[in-house]
Design an enzyme around this catalytic site. Structure first.
Site, mmCIF file in Angstrom:
data_model
loop_
_atom_site.group_PDB
_atom_site.id
_atom_site.type_symbol
_atom_site.label_atom_id
_atom_site.label_comp_id
_atom_site.label_asym_id
_atom_site.label_seq_id
_atom_site.Cartn_x
_atom_site.Cartn_y
_atom_site.Cartn_z
ATOM 1 N N ASP A 27 -9.103 11.975 -7.706
ATOM 2 C CA ASP A 27 -8.576 11.725 -5.963
ATOM 3 C C ASP A 27 -7.384 12.798 -5.179
ATOM 4 O O ASP A 27 -7.384 12.734 -4.650
ATOM 5 C CB ASP A 27 -8.033 9.905 -6.755
ATOM 6 C CG ASP A 27 -7.687 9.534 -5.003
ATOM 7 O OD1 ASP A 27 -8.496 10.196 -4.515
ATOM 8 O OD2 ASP A 27 -6.431 9.088 -5.749
ATOM 9 N N MET A 39 -5.526 3.859 -0.460
ATOM 10 C CA MET A 39 -5.507 4.707 1.362
ATOM 11 C C MET A 39 -5.101 6.329 1.444
ATOM 12 O O MET A 39 -5.740 6.832 2.468
ATOM 13 C CB MET A 39 -4.141 4.525 1.893
ATOM 14 C CG MET A 39 -3.798 2.040 1.829
ATOM 15 S SD MET A 39 -5.161 2.310 2.844
ATOM 16 C CE MET A 39 -4.351 2.975 4.722
ATOM 17 N N ARG A 40 -6.006 7.010 0.193
ATOM 18 C CA ARG A 40 -5.715 8.674 0.296
ATOM 19 C C ARG A 40 -6.951 8.962 0.698
ATOM 20 O O ARG A 40 -6.838 9.688 2.176
ATOM 21 C CB ARG A 40 -5.221 8.925 -0.506
ATOM 22 C CG ARG A 40 -5.293 10.552 -1.057
ATOM 23 C CD ARG A 40 -5.341 11.456 -2.375
ATOM 24 N NE ARG A 40 -4.188 11.190 -2.698
ATOM 25 C CZ ARG A 40 -3.306 10.764 -3.608
ATOM 26 N NH1 ARG A 40 -4.784 10.063 -4.361
ATOM 27 N NH2 ARG A 40 -2.324 10.624 -4.322
ATOM 28 N N ALA A 41 -7.977 8.413 0.801
ATOM 29 C CA ALA A 41 -9.075 8.092 1.520
ATOM 30 C C ALA A 41 -8.772 8.166 2.922
ATOM 31 O O ALA A 41 -9.589 9.313 3.695
ATOM 32 C CB ALA A 41 -10.431 7.549 0.925
#
Length: 711
Positions: free
Chosen positions: A209, A290-292
């Protein structure tokens, strides 16, 4: 382990000087080039993970990128590359006086798979600490990579403890060192680029990720393109400097385009419509966290700047999704990264502005800012969004590898040998002779750990106890040969009584080589888990085989989480075969298991003898990695003279080598022969049923039985 400044040396294989292979000369890797260039435009995108088979120019392209990056202004003499416009107030070399600074080339720091923790994070300068009595810090690779590129080749093979340190630095933008009485913090923000071959094992989800974008690469099947690759490679090997000179114009143009895109980036606008499409896409594909969303937004902004536009369009969002989401959709190690492009297009169209703004493919309904309606998608030329007015020409380097029509091919999935494997010799019973088609696997479940008794010294992992360079410190010892991690307190204690005789003066200690003591640490190791799976006719009941495959999948998942190597042997008919040589790739094991057909006699002895041979070879390759043999069978043995006696002799052969073993008893029905239990006794391990594999007592059973056998 090296720190290089561009032009980075590249081994050409010739007697001439080492010269970086030009980035623009790479053939057929347009998606990879685009992902790297987007990070060069906006390092905030978060790096690139390059997945692909061996020999596909992954490392060549990454090393070539460093020569294109703009120079970095630094404070003169600062070992931590502080920016003179805003030096780090906590810099160990600070405080820094205001000044103009100097500009140096961007660095590409390579982190080797076998690097030590001290080399990565830095450590106390023990020589100065003990001789001069001062706390001096020696920076590591994380300090050298600050404001540059940190490149990890074969990142999936990186040891767990190094992965944890890398995760912390990538998340916080700083490295912390707390050891031997030293507490140091320094900035460490870098572009993380990793390459990996999925056949050798997958990455932990936490590290996966952290990579902003991912790219799948494969060698082209197009004859003309492959010929061009060889032609350019040979030309570079024959005259590296001359080859680089021929591409100097394209390299300079690309370097200028990166600089122009960086200048344009702050002015690029991410409108509400594009932001809504980003959020809807991440929600539709159920990515975690929420990183995407943030990575997609940054990548879309960089794509627009790369295309020379000040507005993010739908095709930018689409291309950003194709690069940022596939590796974030994996729910377990058996899921292959990927994205349903039709579903993506539907999501983007459903969340587009009612009055236009461009469909996901730049088709009708655009507002005039998108492509010119030639039907090309945003990745039509493989170089990024564009094709519309004002878009710079694509990179040289040939057509995309994916255009050859071979994307997603899986070699060896079919062929004439598949049917031949299931044939039975004449005279076999009719009910056993027919090969049954592969049964689907039941859903995997959580298993208890099957550990190897005793304390080993194998590679770091999470299964069995081990002593090595990692883990908690349990003592000190006199080193044999070159010392490992130094035990400072024990070293001082060993040297202290001799200071008067050595005529010590000043604050430092007088040390001799015999005073050194290294730390003894206990942690966990990874093992070689070798599955020996019965695929004979007695196992061919569809419901039973489905349950067996589900159990093996569960154990494969457990092996993945515990960083083991795995192998698989299957036996049926008259022989046993190595279905999967020992590897770190659980995906490969799951794929072989899914294709496993059943039928024929039960050559149990052949399966155990093949396991003995595989372990013999693996002990020569990696003697420190201890094996665990998991035999999945109902214990029946047929075919040949005295099949049960031969199977027991083969089991005793494995037990004589001290191999830890467990038998998963697959026998079912009202009448049970309990042959698997007898086999387990010969192997010196327990026999457990499929239901007991879920029980909390499995680990205790394995430890107790194998410890009793070892005693």
């Amino acid at each position: 382990m090296s720190v290089s400044s561009p032009p980075a040396p590249f081994s050409s294989g010739s007697a001439g000087p080492s010269v970086t292979y030009p980035f623009t000369a790479v053939v057929g890797m347009a998606d990879l080039q685009l992902a790297l260039l987007l990070n060069a435009v906006s390092p905030a995108v978060g790096g690139v993970l390059v997945r692909g088979e061996k020999g596909t120019a992954k490392s060549t392209a990454v090393r070539a990128l460093a020569a294109l990056l703009p120079g970095v202004p630094v404070v003169p003499g600062c070992r931590f590359s502080c920016d003179p416009a805003g030096p780090d107030p906590a810099c160990p070399d600070g405080p820094h006086a205001a000044g103009p600074g100097t500009v140096r080339p961007a660095r590409m720091v390579e982190l080797p798979v076998g690097a030590s923790e001290d080399r990565l994070t830095g450590a106390l300068d023990l020589e100065r600490a003990l001789s001069e009595g001062v706390k001096a810090f020696e920076p590591g690779l994380l300090a050298a990579a600050h404001r540059g590129v940190l490149y990890v080749d074969e990142v999936n093979l990186l040891h767990d403890h190094l992965v944890d340190l890398l995760l912390d630095a990538a998340a916080m933008g700083a490295a912390h060192v707390e050891r031997e009485g030293v507490s140091v913090r320094h900035a460490s923000r870098f572009l993380l680029v990793g390459t990996m071959n999925p056949e050798e094992g997958e990455l932990r989800p936490q590290l996966l990720d952290r990579f902003g974008l991912t790219v799948e690469v494969a060698a082209s099947r197009d004859t003309g393109e492959r010929a061009e690759v060889v032609r350019r490679r040979l030309a570079h090997d024959a005259d590296p400097a001359g080859f680089a000179a021929r591409w100097a114009g394209e390299e300079a143009a690309l370097r200028q385009r990166i600089a122009d895109a960086r200048q344009l980036l702050p002015r690029v606008r991410l409108g509400d419509a594009a932001l809504r499409q980003i959020a809807a896409t991440c929600a539709e594909f159920e990515v975690d966290g929420m990183r995407a969303d943030i990575v997609m937004a940054r990548a879309a902004l960089a794509l627009a700047a790369w295309a020379g536009r000040e507005t993010v369009l739908a095709e930018d969002v689409r291309q950003a999704a194709l690069l940022a989401l596939p590796h974030r959709r994996r729910r377990n190690p058996f899921d292959a990264p990927g994205l349903d492009e039709d579903r993506l297009d539907e999501t983007l169209e459903r969340n587009a502005e009612p009055d236009g703004g461009g469909g996901p493919d730049g088709g009708p309904g655009g507002d005039g800012e998108g492509p010119d309606g030639d039907g090309e998608g945003p990745d039509g030329d493989g170089q990024g969004p564009g094709g519309g007015p004002g878009t710079p020409p694509p990179l040289p380097g040939g057509p995309r590898a994916e255009d050859s029509g071979t994307s997603g091919e899986q070699s060896g999935s079919s062929g004439p040998g598949a049917a031949a494997d299931g044939e039975e010799p004449p005279g076999s019973p009719p009910q056993d002779a027919a090969e049954r088609p592969p049964a689907p696997a039941a859903a995997p479940f959580r298993t208890r750990a099957l550990s190897v008794p005793g304390v080993g010294e194998g590679a770091a992992g999470r299964r069995s106890r081990s002593r090595g360079a990692h883990g908690r410190t349990t003592g000190a010892r006199t080193p044999h040969g070159r010392p490992g991690a130094l035990h400072l307190t024990a070293t001082v204690r060993a040297a202290a009584p001799h200071q008067h005789a050595r005529r010590r003066s000043g604050t430092g200690l007088v040390l001799r080589p015999e005073d050194l003591r290294e730390a003894v640490r206990e942690g966990r190791e990874g093992n070689l888990v070798l599955f020996v799976v019965d695929a004979s006719g007695s196992m061919a009941a569809r419901q039973r085989m489905s349950a067996v495959k589900g159990a093996v999948l569960s154990l494969l998942l457990d092996a993945y989480q515990r960083r083991d190597k795995i192998g698989m042997i299957t036996f049926r008919g008259t022989e046993a075969e190595v279905a999967l040589p020992p590897t770190s790739s659980v995906e490969a094991g799951a794929a072989r298991l899914a294709r496993l057909a059943t039928g024929g006699r039960t050559p149990l002895a052949a399966g155990l003898l093949r396991a003995h041979e595989v372990l013999r070879v693996e002990r020569m390759r990696d003697p420190a990695r201890r094996p665990l043999v998991v035999t999945v069978t109902d214990g029946r043995a047929t075919g040949g003279p005295e099949p049960l006696d031969r199977a027991r002799r083969a089991a005793r052969l494995l037990a004589a080598d001290g191999t830890a073993a467990v038998v998963v008893d697959c026998e079912s029905g009202p009448v049970r022969l309990r042959l698997a239990g007898a086999l387990a006794r010969e192997l010196g391990g327990p026999a457990i049923t499929l239901d007991e594999l879920r029980a909390d007592t499995v680990s205790a059973l394995v430890r107790t039985a194998t410890t009793r056998r070892a005693a």
